[in-house]
Motif scaffolding. Structure first.
Motif, PDB file in Angstrom:
ATOM      1  N   ARG A 204     -12.104 -14.224 -17.909  1.00  0.00           N
ATOM      2  CA  ARG A 204     -12.772 -12.911 -17.924  1.00  0.00           C
ATOM      3  C   ARG A 204     -12.535 -12.097 -16.648  1.00  0.00           C
ATOM      4  O   ARG A 204     -12.784 -10.907 -16.611  1.00  0.00           O
ATOM      5  CB  ARG A 204     -14.258 -13.075 -18.204  1.00  0.00           C
ATOM      6  N   TYR A 205     -12.066 -12.777 -15.578  1.00  0.00           N
ATOM      7  CA  TYR A 205     -11.800 -12.044 -14.333  1.00  0.00           C
ATOM      8  C   TYR A 205     -10.368 -11.530 -14.242  1.00  0.00           C
ATOM      9  O   TYR A 205     -10.037 -10.775 -13.351  1.00  0.00           O
ATOM     10  CB  TYR A 205     -12.035 -12.947 -13.107  1.00  0.00           C
ATOM     11  N   ARG A 206      -9.501 -12.018 -15.152  1.00  0.00           N
ATOM     12  CA  ARG A 206      -8.068 -11.761 -15.013  1.00  0.00           C
ATOM     13  C   ARG A 206      -7.712 -10.270 -14.929  1.00  0.00           C
ATOM     14  O   ARG A 206      -7.012  -9.830 -14.028  1.00  0.00           O
ATOM     15  CB  ARG A 206      -7.331 -12.380 -16.201  1.00  0.00           C
ATOM     16  N   ARG A 207      -8.227  -9.519 -15.901  1.00  0.00           N
ATOM     17  CA  ARG A 207      -7.913  -8.095 -15.964  1.00  0.00           C
ATOM     18  C   ARG A 207      -8.375  -7.393 -14.683  1.00  0.00           C
ATOM     19  O   ARG A 207      -7.658  -6.589 -14.095  1.00  0.00           O
ATOM     20  CB  ARG A 207      -8.606  -7.481 -17.181  1.00  0.00           C
ATOM     21  N   PHE A 208      -9.589  -7.748 -14.252  1.00  0.00           N
ATOM     22  CA  PHE A 208     -10.180  -7.101 -13.090  1.00  0.00           C
ATOM     23  C   PHE A 208      -9.384  -7.421 -11.812  1.00  0.00           C
ATOM     24  O   PHE A 208      -9.161  -6.552 -10.967  1.00  0.00           O
ATOM     25  CB  PHE A 208     -11.638  -7.530 -12.942  1.00  0.00           C
ATOM     26  N   ILE A 209      -8.914  -8.679 -11.705  1.00  0.00           N
ATOM     27  CA  ILE A 209      -8.148  -9.058 -10.508  1.00  0.00           C
ATOM     28  C   ILE A 209      -6.783  -8.348 -10.509  1.00  0.00           C
ATOM     29  O   ILE A 209      -6.307  -7.870  -9.477  1.00  0.00           O
ATOM     30  CB  ILE A 209      -7.997 -10.596 -10.409  1.00  0.00           C
ATOM     31  N   GLY A 210      -6.171  -8.232 -11.705  1.00  0.00           N
ATOM     32  CA  GLY A 210      -4.911  -7.490 -11.819  1.00  0.00           C
ATOM     33  C   GLY A 210      -5.114  -6.042 -11.391  1.00  0.00           C
ATOM     34  O   GLY A 210      -4.294  -5.479 -10.660  1.00  0.00           O
ATOM     35  N   LEU A 211      -6.233  -5.445 -11.827  1.00  0.00           N
ATOM     36  CA  LEU A 211      -6.512  -4.048 -11.459  1.00  0.00           C
ATOM     37  C   LEU A 211      -6.784  -3.929  -9.956  1.00  0.00           C
ATOM     38  O   LEU A 211      -6.430  -2.922  -9.332  1.00  0.00           O
ATOM     39  CB  LEU A 211      -7.726  -3.526 -12.246  1.00  0.00           C
ATOM     40  N   THR A 212      -7.385  -4.971  -9.380  1.00  0.00           N
ATOM     41  CA  THR A 212      -7.638  -4.959  -7.932  1.00  0.00           C
ATOM     42  C   THR A 212      -6.301  -4.975  -7.172  1.00  0.00           C
ATOM     43  O   THR A 212      -6.136  -4.267  -6.177  1.00  0.00           O
ATOM     44  CB  THR A 212      -8.508  -6.168  -7.518  1.00  0.00           C
ATOM     45  N   ALA A 213      -5.331  -5.780  -7.675  1.00  0.00           N
ATOM     46  CA  ALA A 213      -3.999  -5.819  -7.047  1.00  0.00           C
ATOM     47  C   ALA A 213      -3.391  -4.415  -7.082  1.00  0.00           C
ATOM     48  O   ALA A 213      -2.843  -3.929  -6.083  1.00  0.00           O
ATOM     49  CB  ALA A 213      -3.091  -6.804  -7.786  1.00  0.00           C
ATOM     50  N   PHE A 214      -3.535  -3.746  -8.232  1.00  0.00           N
ATOM     51  CA  PHE A 214      -3.020  -2.379  -8.350  1.00  0.00           C
ATOM     52  C   PHE A 214      -3.743  -1.459  -7.344  1.00  0.00           C
ATOM     53  O   PHE A 214      -3.116  -0.641  -6.668  1.00  0.00           O
ATOM     54  CB  PHE A 214      -3.194  -1.847  -9.777  1.00  0.00           C
ATOM     55  N   GLY A 215      -5.071  -1.613  -7.237  1.00  0.00           N
ATOM     56  CA  GLY A 215      -5.878  -0.783  -6.329  1.00  0.00           C
ATOM     57  C   GLY A 215      -5.393  -0.902  -4.885  1.00  0.00           C
ATOM     58  O   GLY A 215      -5.202   0.113  -4.192  1.00  0.00           O
ATOM     59  N   TYR A 216      -5.133  -2.144  -4.431  1.00  0.00           N
ATOM     60  CA  TYR A 216      -4.682  -2.320  -3.048  1.00  0.00           C
ATOM     61  C   TYR A 216      -3.245  -1.809  -2.856  1.00  0.00           C
ATOM     62  O   TYR A 216      -2.895  -1.336  -1.777  1.00  0.00           O
ATOM     63  CB  TYR A 216      -4.822  -3.781  -2.599  1.00  0.00           C
ATOM     64  N   SER A 217      -2.421  -1.891  -3.938  1.00  0.00           N
ATOM     65  CA  SER A 217      -1.056  -1.366  -3.773  1.00  0.00           C
ATOM     66  C   SER A 217      -1.104   0.171  -3.744  1.00  0.00           C
ATOM     67  O   SER A 217      -0.309   0.805  -3.048  1.00  0.00           O
ATOM     68  CB  SER A 217      -0.103  -1.894  -4.846  1.00  0.00           C
ATOM     69  N   LEU A 218      -2.077   0.761  -4.457  1.00  0.00           N
ATOM     70  CA  LEU A 218      -2.253   2.221  -4.394  1.00  0.00           C
ATOM     71  C   LEU A 218      -2.688   2.643  -2.982  1.00  0.00           C
ATOM     72  O   LEU A 218      -2.207   3.636  -2.426  1.00  0.00           O
ATOM     73  CB  LEU A 218      -3.289   2.651  -5.440  1.00  0.00           C
ATOM     74  N   LEU A 219      -3.572   1.838  -2.403  1.00  0.00           N
ATOM     75  CA  LEU A 219      -4.039   2.110  -1.038  1.00  0.00           C
ATOM     76  C   LEU A 219      -2.861   2.052  -0.050  1.00  0.00           C
ATOM     77  O   LEU A 219      -2.734   2.889   0.849  1.00  0.00           O
ATOM     78  CB  LEU A 219      -5.088   1.045  -0.669  1.00  0.00           C
ATOM     79  N   HIS A 220      -1.991   1.039  -0.277  1.00  0.00           N
ATOM     80  CA  HIS A 220      -0.792   0.851   0.552  1.00  0.00           C
ATOM     81  C   HIS A 220       0.118   2.085   0.442  1.00  0.00           C
ATOM     82  O   HIS A 220       0.597   2.607   1.445  1.00  0.00           O
ATOM     83  CB  HIS A 220      -0.100  -0.406   0.008  1.00  0.00           C
ATOM     84  N   LEU A 221       0.294   2.568  -0.784  1.00  0.00           N
ATOM     85  CA  LEU A 221       1.132   3.754  -1.005  1.00  0.00           C
ATOM     86  C   LEU A 221       0.496   4.985  -0.346  1.00  0.00           C
ATOM     87  O   LEU A 221       1.179   5.778   0.310  1.00  0.00           O
ATOM     88  CB  LEU A 221       1.324   3.984  -2.512  1.00  0.00           C
TER      89      LEU A 221
END
Ligand code: HEM
Length: 201
Positions: free
Chosen positions: A70-87
């Motif tokens: 149940r955490y998988r989707r949320f953790i994937g979205l968190t990875a995207f969130g931090y890569s957006l922050l990096h960009l």
């Protein structure tokens, strides 16, 4: 399904690195050149959450650990969130939103292109992650989400391409991403072979 009580706790825990990064930025800890530490740390957190996403896709196969799915989707979205922050850190802190400066910089640092490919894949996966998109895409959804493996390889290339003198960050991040990636790819290929054999019988 998420437990109503655990959702805010998980959200707060995943946002802690973000809060620390923002606190350090605005309190002047990264002074005089905030771009470099902020970019490095946001990139490291994005890679860590990508590694956790890959590891969870292996762990959920274990009957006792199914609960983590149940955490998988949320953790994937968190990875995207931090890569957006990096960009964003690149565009705002590093480049000051100067498109002329960026166009010259990407010529000097071609590793930015593979980082961008990884980011665009993560963006596509974030857009196709809501339940209605899963329904809409049907069987294609799985194929689309396998691009996550390609994104991981792009991040690894992004890291090694920019190594100048000290490769520590590249070594550690590669290790935590490549181990679950290889295990996962092995599972995917074995499943495909099993399905083909079953069809031929
Ligand atoms: C839009 C895409 C991207 C751009 C423009 C970009 C740009 C950059 C740049 C310019 C640096 C060097 C920073 C410096 O000199 O201090 C860097 C470092 C880094 N990037 Fe990216 N990147 C992108 C995507 C990604 C993604 C998707 C990840 C991980 C999921 C990532 C992880 C990292 C890491 C960990 C570092 C630090 C490496 C080190 O210091 O050894 N990047 N990136």
């Amino acid at each position: 399904m998420w437990d109503r009580k655990e959702k805010p706790i998980v959200v707060i825990v995943f946002c802690l690195p973000l809060l620390w990064l923002l606190y350090s930025l605005f309190s002047g800890r990264y002074f005089p050149d905030p771009a470099e530490p902020f970019m490095t740390l946001s990139g490291i957190w994005a890679s860590i959450f990508m590694s956790i996403t890959l590891s969870l896709s292996i762990l959920v196969k274990h009957p006792r650990l199914k609960v983590v799915s149940r955490y998988r989707r949320f953790i994937g979205l968190t990875a995207f969130g931090y890569s957006l922050l990096h960009l964003l850190a690149y565009l705002v802190l590093h480049a000051g939103f100067s498109w002329l400066w960026i166009s010259e910089d990407v010529l000097k640092r071609p590793y930015i292109y593979v980082g961008l490919v990884a980011f665009l894949i993560l963006l596509m996966l974030a857009i196709t992650s809501p339940k209605r998109m899963i329904k809409k895409l049907g069987k294609k959804w799985k194929t689309v989400h396998r691009f996550f493996y390609l994104a991981t390889l792009c991040v690894i290339a992004h890291l090694w391409w920019q190594v100048k003198s000290s490769p520590e960050i590249a070594i550690w991040l590669t290790l935590i991403m490549i181990v679950p990636l290889v295990i996962r790819l092995k599972e995917v290929f074995l499943n495909k072979i099993k399905k083909r054999l079953a069809l031929n019988l």
